[in-house]
Design a protein around this motif. Structure first.
Motif, mmCIF file in Angstrom:
data_model
loop_
_atom_site.group_PDB
_atom_site.id
_atom_site.type_symbol
_atom_site.label_atom_id
_atom_site.label_comp_id
_atom_site.label_asym_id
_atom_site.label_seq_id
_atom_site.Cartn_x
_atom_site.Cartn_y
_atom_site.Cartn_z
ATOM 1 N N PHE A 36 30.651 9.792 -32.400
ATOM 2 C CA PHE A 36 30.771 8.017 -32.486
ATOM 3 C C PHE A 36 32.051 7.715 -32.211
ATOM 4 O O PHE A 36 32.957 8.386 -31.907
ATOM 5 N N ILE A 37 32.492 6.322 -32.195
ATOM 6 C CA ILE A 37 32.849 5.582 -31.286
ATOM 7 C C ILE A 37 33.778 4.319 -32.549
ATOM 8 O O ILE A 37 32.642 3.970 -33.066
ATOM 9 N N ASP A 38 34.580 4.491 -32.764
ATOM 10 C CA ASP A 38 35.246 3.760 -34.228
ATOM 11 C C ASP A 38 35.007 1.943 -33.200
ATOM 12 O O ASP A 38 35.940 1.754 -32.460
ATOM 13 N N GLY A 39 34.904 0.951 -34.660
ATOM 14 C CA GLY A 39 34.839 -0.153 -33.872
ATOM 15 C C GLY A 39 33.948 -1.455 -33.986
ATOM 16 O O GLY A 39 33.091 -0.687 -34.829
ATOM 17 N N LEU A 40 33.980 -2.363 -33.068
ATOM 18 C CA LEU A 40 32.728 -3.464 -33.933
ATOM 19 C C LEU A 40 32.729 -4.096 -32.906
ATOM 20 O O LEU A 40 32.983 -4.381 -31.737
ATOM 21 N N PRO A 41 31.406 -4.770 -33.253
ATOM 22 C CA PRO A 41 30.116 -4.672 -31.939
ATOM 23 C C PRO A 41 31.377 -5.876 -31.511
ATOM 24 O O PRO A 41 31.774 -7.118 -32.559
ATOM 25 N N MET A 42 30.754 -6.804 -30.559
ATOM 26 C CA MET A 42 31.366 -8.086 -29.424
ATOM 27 C C MET A 42 31.869 -9.198 -30.651
ATOM 28 O O MET A 42 32.474 -9.976 -31.009
ATOM 29 N N GLN A 43 29.728 -9.380 -31.111
ATOM 30 C CA GLN A 43 29.950 -10.685 -32.058
ATOM 31 C C GLN A 43 30.839 -10.777 -32.896
ATOM 32 O O GLN A 43 30.676 -11.745 -33.297
ATOM 33 N N GLN A 44 31.509 -9.223 -33.843
ATOM 34 C CA GLN A 44 31.937 -9.682 -34.838
ATOM 35 C C GLN A 44 33.282 -9.264 -34.408
ATOM 36 O O GLN A 44 34.208 -10.489 -35.064
ATOM 37 N N ALA A 45 33.781 -8.989 -32.966
ATOM 38 C CA ALA A 45 35.405 -9.215 -32.622
ATOM 39 C C ALA A 45 35.656 -9.854 -31.728
ATOM 40 O O ALA A 45 36.675 -10.367 -32.781
ATOM 41 N N ARG A 46 34.891 -10.702 -31.527
ATOM 42 C CA ARG A 46 35.305 -11.650 -30.834
ATOM 43 C C ARG A 46 36.265 -11.495 -29.776
ATOM 44 O O ARG A 46 37.361 -12.340 -30.275
ATOM 45 N N PRO A 47 36.516 -10.943 -28.855
ATOM 46 C CA PRO A 47 37.851 -10.374 -27.919
ATOM 47 C C PRO A 47 38.500 -11.755 -27.195
ATOM 48 O O PRO A 47 37.253 -12.078 -26.354
ATOM 49 N N ALA A 48 39.013 -12.114 -27.323
ATOM 50 C CA ALA A 48 39.929 -13.244 -26.583
ATOM 51 C C ALA A 48 41.213 -12.685 -25.644
ATOM 52 O O ALA A 48 41.713 -13.687 -25.555
ATOM 53 N N GLU A 49 41.524 -10.884 -26.185
ATOM 54 C CA GLU A 49 42.676 -10.869 -25.179
ATOM 55 C C GLU A 49 42.198 -10.893 -23.817
ATOM 56 O O GLU A 49 41.721 -10.022 -23.443
ATOM 57 N N PRO A 50 43.091 -10.500 -22.945
ATOM 58 C CA PRO A 50 43.203 -10.291 -21.283
ATOM 59 C C PRO A 50 43.133 -9.109 -20.984
ATOM 60 O O PRO A 50 42.030 -8.872 -20.518
ATOM 61 N N ALA A 51 43.377 -8.648 -21.973
ATOM 62 C CA ALA A 51 43.761 -6.825 -22.463
ATOM 63 C C ALA A 51 42.229 -6.476 -21.764
ATOM 64 O O ALA A 51 41.972 -5.187 -21.749
ATOM 65 N N TYR A 52 41.515 -7.364 -23.146
ATOM 66 C CA TYR A 52 40.004 -6.150 -23.561
ATOM 67 C C TYR A 52 39.546 -6.460 -22.308
ATOM 68 O O TYR A 52 38.389 -5.649 -22.142
ATOM 69 N N PHE A 53 39.123 -7.722 -21.718
ATOM 70 C CA PHE A 53 38.464 -7.521 -20.359
ATOM 71 C C PHE A 53 38.966 -7.278 -19.015
ATOM 72 O O PHE A 53 38.309 -6.789 -18.031
ATOM 73 N N ARG A 54 40.232 -6.795 -19.237
ATOM 74 C CA ARG A 54 40.768 -6.283 -17.588
ATOM 75 C C ARG A 54 40.528 -4.697 -18.207
ATOM 76 O O ARG A 54 40.097 -4.025 -17.211
ATOM 77 N N GLU A 55 40.069 -4.230 -19.487
ATOM 78 C CA GLU A 55 39.945 -2.469 -19.561
ATOM 79 C C GLU A 55 38.546 -2.164 -18.591
ATOM 80 O O GLU A 55 38.064 -1.765 -18.955
ATOM 81 N N ALA A 56 37.474 -3.713 -20.198
ATOM 82 C CA ALA A 56 36.358 -3.015 -19.878
ATOM 83 C C ALA A 56 35.904 -3.290 -18.745
ATOM 84 O O ALA A 56 35.307 -2.342 -17.654
#
Ligand code: ADP
Ligand code: MG
Length: 228
Positions: free
Chosen positions: A88-108
């Motif tokens: 299991f990986i703790d977290g929310l699906p993207m459409q709920q979390a709505r990531p807007a941090e550059p760091a999220y996309f850099r890591e992705a």
């Protein structure tokens, strides 16, 4: 010795929680291993579709095995041909979390690079439900049923890897459009030939089959994923 609340037996494991059910079976969160695991169970697939559900689960098992628990992907815990257990990986699906941090996309981007270096393409990254945002704001990927393992960096590999990337950039365009570089915009504006063909023909048919006949929605699996 530890105590328990009145009426509650000691160390009662948390109950199983259904995350998703469709014609191919169910996905549930259950206690297991060191924490909890996510089980894909094809034994409850609709009659006549069990063989396809098992085939897809086998595909996922192979991909997860070859990734060997790469950070940001589930670790394969077990597969008996019908039931697949992954960490299991703790977290929310993207459409709920709505990531807007550059760091999220850099890591992705980094995560995709590592996935591709391991010779695996995900092939189902258009769905936001397959991208998670962890409580630390980091990306993780689930749902490797359509993933492919490539032994060499063939033309097909490069094409699929680019499509994985293009789907990530589409999500970035949704949540962080100002963060797109000129190169990323160029990639977005030039889908691979098969994607263009798909968009022009197959996609409509796919949507009719999956939404009307199978009752799927692209955002399924977005329900509550935490144990109490
Ligand atoms: N390893 C995991 N850790 C956390 N959540 C998961 C994991 N695997 C699946 N999920 C959740 O369950 C949902 C359904 O699982 P998924 O593998 O995507 O099944 P399907 O192929 O039916 O879409 C996902 O969208 C996600 O919310
Ligand atoms: Mg999914």
């Amino acid at each position: 010795m530890s105590t328990s609340a009145p009426g509650r037996p000691l160390e009662t494991p948390p109950p199983e929680r259904l995350l998703k059910a469709d014609l191919f079976g169910s996905v549930s969160l259950r206690p297991g291993g060191a924490g909890c695991l996510v089980r894909r169970d094809t034994t409850c697939a609709r009659a006549g579709l069990g063989w396809l559900a098992r085939l897809l689960a086998r595909r996922e098992a192979r991909a997860l095995e070859s990734l060997g628990g790469l950070a940001g992907t589930p670790r394969l815990i077990g597969f008996d041909g019908r039931r697949l257990d992954r960490s299991f990986i703790d977290g929310l699906p993207m459409q709920q979390a709505r990531p807007a941090e550059p760091a999220y996309f850099r890591e992705a981007l980094r995560l995709l690079r590592r996935l591709h270096l391991a010779g695996v393409t995900h092939n189902d990254l258009a769905k936001e439900t397959n991208w998670l945002v962890t409580p630390e704001g980091r990306p993780a990927l689930v749902d490797f049923q359509l993933a492919a393992i490539h032994r060499r960096r063939s033309r097909l590999f490069r094409l699929l890897a680019r499509e994985d990337l293009r789907h990530l950039l589409k999500h970035k365009r949704t949540y962080l459009p100002s963060g797109l570089s000129a190169r990323q915009r160029r990639i977005l504006s030039t889908p691979a030939p098969h994607a263009r063909l798909w968009k022009a023909t197959g996609k409509r048919l796919y949507l009719v089959i999956t939404r009307r006949l199978l009752g799927w929605a692209d955002r399924e699996g977005a329900g509550d994923r935490r144990f109490p």
